[in-house]
Design a protein around this motif. Structure first.
Motif, mmCIF file in Angstrom:
data_model
loop_
_atom_site.group_PDB
_atom_site.id
_atom_site.type_symbol
_atom_site.label_atom_id
_atom_site.label_comp_id
_atom_site.label_asym_id
_atom_site.label_seq_id
_atom_site.Cartn_x
_atom_site.Cartn_y
_atom_site.Cartn_z
ATOM 1 N N GLY A 16 -25.011 -32.394 -3.304
ATOM 2 C CA GLY A 16 -23.949 -31.673 -2.625
ATOM 3 C C GLY A 16 -23.507 -32.261 -1.301
ATOM 4 N N ASP A 60 -11.148 -35.942 -1.584
ATOM 5 C CA ASP A 60 -11.529 -34.554 -1.385
ATOM 6 C C ASP A 60 -11.438 -33.780 -2.699
ATOM 7 O OD1 ASP A 60 -12.278 -32.326 0.335
ATOM 8 O OD2 ASP A 60 -10.233 -31.611 -0.013
ATOM 9 N N ALA A 61 -10.353 -33.973 -3.422
ATOM 10 C CA ALA A 61 -10.177 -33.289 -4.708
ATOM 11 C C ALA A 61 -11.236 -33.730 -5.712
ATOM 12 C CB ALA A 61 -8.776 -33.551 -5.255
ATOM 13 N N GLU A 62 -11.532 -35.005 -5.744
ATOM 14 C CA GLU A 62 -12.531 -35.513 -6.680
ATOM 15 C C GLU A 62 -13.912 -34.950 -6.372
ATOM 16 O OE1 GLU A 62 -14.404 -39.714 -8.278
ATOM 17 O OE2 GLU A 62 -12.534 -39.762 -7.158
ATOM 18 N N VAL A 63 -14.248 -34.867 -5.105
ATOM 19 C CA VAL A 63 -15.550 -34.327 -4.702
ATOM 20 C C VAL A 63 -15.641 -32.858 -5.089
ATOM 21 C CG1 VAL A 63 -16.964 -33.719 -2.706
ATOM 22 C CG2 VAL A 63 -15.979 -36.008 -2.894
ATOM 23 N N ARG A 64 -14.582 -32.088 -4.853
ATOM 24 C CA ARG A 64 -14.598 -30.667 -5.229
ATOM 25 C C ARG A 64 -14.743 -30.487 -6.734
ATOM 26 N NH1 ARG A 64 -9.602 -28.461 -3.207
ATOM 27 N NH2 ARG A 64 -9.199 -30.323 -2.031
ATOM 28 N N LEU A 65 -14.085 -31.352 -7.507
ATOM 29 C CA LEU A 65 -14.194 -31.257 -8.961
ATOM 30 C C LEU A 65 -15.613 -31.555 -9.446
ATOM 31 C CD1 LEU A 65 -10.861 -32.943 -10.099
ATOM 32 C CD2 LEU A 65 -11.513 -30.546 -10.381
ATOM 33 N N ARG A 66 -16.323 -32.329 -8.688
ATOM 34 C CA ARG A 66 -17.692 -32.696 -9.069
ATOM 35 C C ARG A 66 -18.736 -31.747 -8.499
ATOM 36 N NH1 ARG A 66 -18.196 -39.063 -9.937
ATOM 37 N NH2 ARG A 66 -16.158 -39.427 -10.831
ATOM 38 N N GLY A 67 -18.284 -30.701 -7.828
ATOM 39 C CA GLY A 67 -19.207 -29.657 -7.434
ATOM 40 C C GLY A 67 -19.709 -29.652 -6.018
ATOM 41 N N ALA A 68 -19.075 -30.360 -5.134
ATOM 42 C CA ALA A 68 -19.562 -30.335 -3.736
ATOM 43 C C ALA A 68 -18.642 -29.494 -2.880
ATOM 44 C CB ALA A 68 -19.610 -31.750 -3.180
#
Length: 68
Positions: A16, A60-68
């Motif tokens: 995370g 930022d969008a990619e990180v949110r999609l991966r659960g962080a």
């Protein structure tokens, strides 16, 4: 990441948290999101503020999609 002295730096998502790791032959300790070379290829040699903002929003969008 673009200004680091480590030419093989990579952005990693681990438990995370985002970390910039020095590049090496070993596997990253977490999920590899982006290498310094990939980021430089996306942005070109002299990115303007708008290009940097777009790249930051995409990451930022990619990180949110991966659960962080």
């Amino acid at each position: 990441m673009l200004t680091t002295d480590e030419p093989n730096a990579r952005l990693v998502l681990e438990e995370g948290h985002l970390k910039v790791e020095p590049g090496s032959e070993s596997e990253p300790r977490g999920m590899l999101l982006l290498s310094r070379a990939d980021l430089a290829d996306r942005l070109g040699a002299d990115p303007d503020d708008a290009a940097l903002a777009r790249a930051a929003a995409e990451l930022d969008a990619e990180v949110r999609l991966r659960g962080a």
